[in-house]
Design an enzyme around this catalytic site. Structure first.
Site, PDB file in Angstrom:
ATOM      1  N   SER A 139       1.738   4.846  -5.924  1.00 27.74           N
ATOM      2  CA  SER A 139       1.795   3.925  -7.018  1.00 27.74           C
ATOM      3  C   SER A 139       0.889   3.599  -8.358  1.00 27.74           C
ATOM      4  O   SER A 139       1.416   2.683  -9.129  1.00 27.74           O
ATOM      5  CB  SER A 139       1.138   2.917  -5.968  1.00 27.74           C
ATOM      6  OG  SER A 139       1.930   2.288  -5.500  1.00 27.74           O
TER       7      SER A 139
ATOM      8  N   THR B 108       2.593   4.605  11.424  1.00 24.03           N
ATOM      9  CA  THR B 108       2.040   5.346  10.341  1.00 24.03           C
ATOM     10  C   THR B 108       3.469   7.140  10.886  1.00 24.03           C
ATOM     11  O   THR B 108       4.369   6.424   9.663  1.00 24.03           O
ATOM     12  CB  THR B 108       0.385   6.023  10.522  1.00 24.03           C
ATOM     13  OG1 THR B 108      -0.507   5.068  10.134  1.00 24.03           O
ATOM     14  CG2 THR B 108       0.447   6.997   8.969  1.00 24.03           C
TER      15      THR B 108
ATOM     16  N   THR C  44      -3.959   2.868  -8.795  1.00 25.19           N
ATOM     17  CA  THR C  44      -4.515   3.833  -7.152  1.00 25.19           C
ATOM     18  C   THR C  44      -2.961   4.098  -6.273  1.00 25.19           C
ATOM     19  O   THR C  44      -1.983   3.295  -7.202  1.00 25.19           O
ATOM     20  CB  THR C  44      -4.746   3.086  -6.402  1.00 25.19           C
ATOM     21  OG1 THR C  44      -4.825   1.490  -6.447  1.00 25.19           O
ATOM     22  CG2 THR C  44      -6.942   2.563  -7.037  1.00 25.19           C
TER      23      THR C  44
END
Ligand code: REX
Length: 416
Positions: free
Chosen positions: A102, A163, A341
């Site tokens: 990001s 995940t 972040t």
């Protein structure tokens, strides 16, 4: 207006000078060597021991490797621990490239704000006025996207609920922007437009669409001609949908969902699920150059930089804020840092700079689904920007934890 961190720092510098003048000669000699510029500006010098400790805490929490690069008026400091490639046993290298997730949103925001300055897009115009019929609500503006206040659901929450299987299902997929918006719109909207901050990748997918609509070019070309080339970021690229990370790079690793299974190498992927919300590859030096140039006003007009750094809180700690594609963290020493972040499978990133752009830090770890490793990596911010004061701050869990991005931590905790 609150006093700026510079004003606060200038005040503390004056106090420090007074204390130093009164202190006995031995104490003055014991003080670390600091350049007159740093001393005059009242800037903290990084605490190298604490910086290394933060990286060691990151590897102890499950990252194969971690590194940080700090750049300030007194020069550059790099630290690296662990490995960038578990198979080859190659040491983490501060020159290695990696996926910045990001942090890409800040790059997208710079392009978009340049388009605003060029009067091609207006921050308070309805998104649908540029992309007719795209969104179900004409009240959603460009600014709502960039501040995460559109209420458009984040399609990635469902995508990566588990995940490893979630990642394997998309790692080689190529999505159109429209496909991603459609996934978001299949879910209920989270807020009325403008009402509340709710982090969502969908917002920056739509920012990418706006950039392409306004320029007639792919986002890759706009990043390149507006940011990568002018700043000579030789190790930065927007790669989509090719899957490789070229050149010297850190490999990224996911922890398996079942304990005891081997780490999953997640380096190669299309990152098509993120695109303009997260598909840039960079290096620590390039990230330092980028955040520093941005805050020094080299990429945006004063008016646009002002808009970008005008923030609202993202939680109740009163230490974390969001502007336009830009975070602000208020550190324990009173210094505010601006940047972003990033979390993309196999990589955590922090890229931040002081408001004057004179000091910047880029830190990364080559895992992503270990919230504690991310929190530990966040400790590099205190170590770098607060300097020796950080050692004290990091012992206090409340303050130390406050720099980890809540968005990354929460799903992580639910998953365990
Ligand atoms: C994707 C899931 C995380 C990762 C994500 N990343 O949305 C964007 C980003 C691009 O960087 N956002 C964060 C996966 C909030 C930021 O600003 O730091 N997680 C992983 C899971 C959770 O699968 N079960 O950990 O690799």
């Amino acid at each position: 207006m609150l006093p700026s961190s510079n004003q606060r720092l200038a005040l503390s510098a004056t106090l420090l000078t007074l204390v130093a003048a009164l202190a006995p000669a031995t104490a003055a000699q014991a003080a670390p060597a600091v350049s007159p510029e740093v001393a005059r500006a009242g800037l903290a010098t990084p605490d190298l021991k604490a910086l290394e400790q933060a990286l060691l805490n990151t590897t102890a929490a499950g990252a194969p490797g971690a590194m940080a690069r700090f750049s300030g008026p007194d020069g550059v400091v790099t630290k690296a621990v662990g490995v960038r490639d578990t198979g080859a046993g190659a040491a983490m290298d501060p020159k290695a490239r990696f996926r910045i997730g990001s942090v890409s949103k800040t790059f997208s925001s710079v392009v978009l704000l340049q388009l605003v300055a060029e009067k091609k897009i207006s921050l308070d115009a309805s998104v649908n006025s540029y992309l007719p019929g795209l969104l179900p609500d004409d009240r959603i503006t460009v600014r709502h996207l960039m501040t995460h206040r559109s209420g458009l659901a984040d399609y990635t929450n469902a995508m990566f609920a588990q995940t490893v299987p979630g990642f394997e299902a998309v790692r080689n997929k190529v999505f159109g922007y429209q496909d991603l918006v459609k996934l978001s719109l299949a879910e209920p909207r989270t807020t009325e437009p403008g009402v509340a901050y709710k982090y969502s990748n969908t917002n920056f997918v739509v920012v990418g669409m706006l950039i392409e609509k306004a320029t007639g070019n792919k986002v890759a070309k706009e990043y390149d001609r507006r940011i990568f080339k002018p700043l000579k970021l030789k190790n930065t690229s927007y790669v989509h949908p090719a899957t490789a990370v070229k050149g010297l790079h850190a490999r990224g690793y996911l922890h398996p969902d079942e304990a005891g299974a081997p780490l999953v190498d997640s380096t190669e992927q299309t990152v098509s699920w993120a695109q303009s919300a997260g598909a840039v590859i960079s290096s620590p030096a390039d990230l330092n150059t980028f955040t520093s140039a941005l805050l020094r006003g080299k990429l945006l007009s004063p008016e646009m930089l002002d808009a970008m750094t005008t923030v609202t809180p993202t939680d109740t700690t009163n230490t974390r804020f969001y502007g336009l594609g830009l975070r602000r963290y208020d550190l324990s020493c009173g210094t505010s840092v601006y940047g972003h972040t990033g979390t993309v499978q196999g990589y955590y990133t922090y890229a931040f700079s002081t408001r004057d752009g004179r000091q910047s830090l880029a830190a990364m770890a080559n895992t992503s689904n270990r919230g504690q490793a991310n929190t530990a990596l966040g400790g590099t911010l205190e170590a770098a920007f607060c300097g020796t004061k950080a050692a004290k701050a990091m012992k206090s869990p409340a303050r130390g934890a406050s720099v980890a991005p809540a968005e990354v931590d929460l799903p992580e905790r639910h998953a365990r």
